[in-house]
Enzyme design. Sequence first.
Site, PDB file in Angstrom:
ATOM      1  N   ASN A  15      13.946   4.558   4.617  1.00 56.11           N
ATOM      2  CA  ASN A  15      12.648   4.359   3.967  1.00 56.11           C
ATOM      3  C   ASN A  15      11.568   4.590   5.022  1.00 56.11           C
ATOM      4  O   ASN A  15      11.334   3.728   5.861  1.00 56.11           O
ATOM      5  CB  ASN A  15      12.579   2.930   3.407  1.00 56.11           C
TER       6      ASN A  15
ATOM      7  N   LYS B  45       8.389   4.824   4.569  1.00 57.05           N
ATOM      8  CA  LYS B  45       7.108   4.164   4.242  1.00 57.05           C
ATOM      9  C   LYS B  45       5.953   5.159   4.476  1.00 57.05           C
ATOM     10  O   LYS B  45       6.120   6.335   4.186  1.00 57.05           O
ATOM     11  CB  LYS B  45       6.954   2.876   5.066  1.00 57.05           C
TER      12      LYS B  45
ATOM     13  N   HIS C  36      10.035  -2.670  -3.564  1.00 59.50           N
ATOM     14  CA  HIS C  36      10.072  -3.038  -2.145  1.00 59.50           C
ATOM     15  C   HIS C  36       9.075  -4.182  -1.902  1.00 59.50           C
ATOM     16  O   HIS C  36       8.017  -4.226  -2.524  1.00 59.50           O
ATOM     17  CB  HIS C  36       9.705  -1.822  -1.286  1.00 59.50           C
TER      18      HIS C  36
ATOM     19  N   GLU D 231       6.977  -4.716   0.285  1.00 58.61           N
ATOM     20  CA  GLU D 231       5.608  -4.329   0.652  1.00 58.61           C
ATOM     21  C   GLU D 231       4.790  -3.962  -0.588  1.00 58.61           C
ATOM     22  O   GLU D 231       3.591  -4.200  -0.645  1.00 58.61           O
ATOM     23  CB  GLU D 231       5.648  -3.170   1.664  1.00 58.61           C
TER      24      GLU D 231
ATOM     25  N   GLU E  21      16.549  -7.725   0.851  1.00 58.85           N
ATOM     26  CA  GLU E  21      15.705  -7.572   2.034  1.00 58.85           C
ATOM     27  C   GLU E  21      14.881  -8.842   2.241  1.00 58.85           C
ATOM     28  O   GLU E  21      13.807  -8.986   1.640  1.00 58.85           O
ATOM     29  CB  GLU E  21      14.745  -6.397   1.834  1.00 58.85           C
TER      30      GLU E  21
ATOM     31  N   GLY F 118      10.894  -5.308   9.586  1.00 60.17           N
ATOM     32  CA  GLY F 118      10.006  -4.849  10.656  1.00 60.17           C
ATOM     33  C   GLY F 118       9.777  -5.869  11.751  1.00 60.17           C
ATOM     34  O   GLY F 118       8.862  -5.711  12.568  1.00 60.17           O
TER      35      GLY F 118
ATOM     36  N   SER G 206      15.371  -4.897   9.646  1.00 59.91           N
ATOM     37  CA  SER G 206      15.701  -4.738  11.069  1.00 59.91           C
ATOM     38  C   SER G 206      17.145  -4.285  11.307  1.00 59.91           C
ATOM     39  O   SER G 206      17.810  -4.762  12.216  1.00 59.91           O
ATOM     40  CB  SER G 206      15.401  -6.039  11.827  1.00 59.91           C
TER      41      SER G 206
HETATM   42  P1  PGA Z   1      12.879  -2.256   8.857  1.00 56.81           P
HETATM   43  O1  PGA Z   1      12.388  -2.015   7.347  1.00 56.81           O
HETATM   44  O2  PGA Z   1      14.239  -1.608   8.995  1.00 56.81           O
HETATM   45  O3  PGA Z   1      11.835  -1.597   9.702  1.00 56.81           O
HETATM   46  O4  PGA Z   1      12.943  -3.735   9.060  1.00 56.81           O
HETATM   47  C1  PGA Z   1      13.299  -2.123   6.284  1.00 56.81           C
HETATM   48  C2  PGA Z   1      12.617  -1.936   4.980  1.00 56.81           C
HETATM   49  O5  PGA Z   1      11.464  -2.351   4.814  1.00 56.81           O
HETATM   50  O6  PGA Z   1      13.189  -1.374   4.036  1.00 56.81           O
END
Ligand code: PGA
Length: 249
Positions: free
Chosen positions: A9, A11, A94, A96, A168, A174, A211
Amino acid sequence: MRENLIVANWKLNGDWSLCKKFASYEWVIPNNTSVIVCPPNIYLKSFCEALTKNESPLKSGAQDVSEWSGGAYTGHISATMLKEASLEYVIIGHSERRQWCMETDEQVALKVRQALMVGLHPIVCVGESLEQREADQTLKVIESQLSPVLRVLEELGTSLKDVSFAYEPRWAIGTGKSATPEQAQLVHKSIREFSSTLDSSKNLRILYGGSVTDANINSLLAMSDINGALVGGASLKAETFDALIKQTN
Ligand code: PGA
């Protein structure tokens, strides 16, 4: 055996030169793994074409889809449009988007419906915040996020093979602070149990996200209910993503 699904992903990151690099990269993908890359929408069609031209083993997916099939919805992209651009997968709900675009559980379910109606495979994200985890609300939150989605699957008679869920935890996205394999396994197991009212839940793929790197993917995939990963930061360079994929064997 369910194969592992690894989803990149990007983003709001990446550019056309990164798309080209991914499309021409010599990926070595283990037999039991499928890899989907989700760049921003503007690149999707050309990225799919570049994958085909390069005979790449990667597939492409979108990061979101509209809950509407058409009409006066400025900026939206419909499931039919994604399908027309040769996409097979779409990430939905997601955290976000739930956080920054105020997406609700009901909206997520409508998006899942749109995707399934045109034959796109939805990757539906769920997960709790740190406060919710600390208040021991994790499973309750996940169940309430999943319920409207499961209702849509039931209504459309969808097989659990045709959808994936991604757990998640928000506090792991992140932050460099992944859930432990045991913490994730516990939630994955409940997601599988919760979905078992529908269909044979052994068909269901449940990905972990938050992560994930080449250093922890192996121990996560060793858990019986973890069938892949949704990867943000570690998917933004071909070399780091390649290192991660190699660990999925
Ligand atoms: P990340 O993001 O691997 O940077 O933690 C995962 C995600 O948001 O799908």
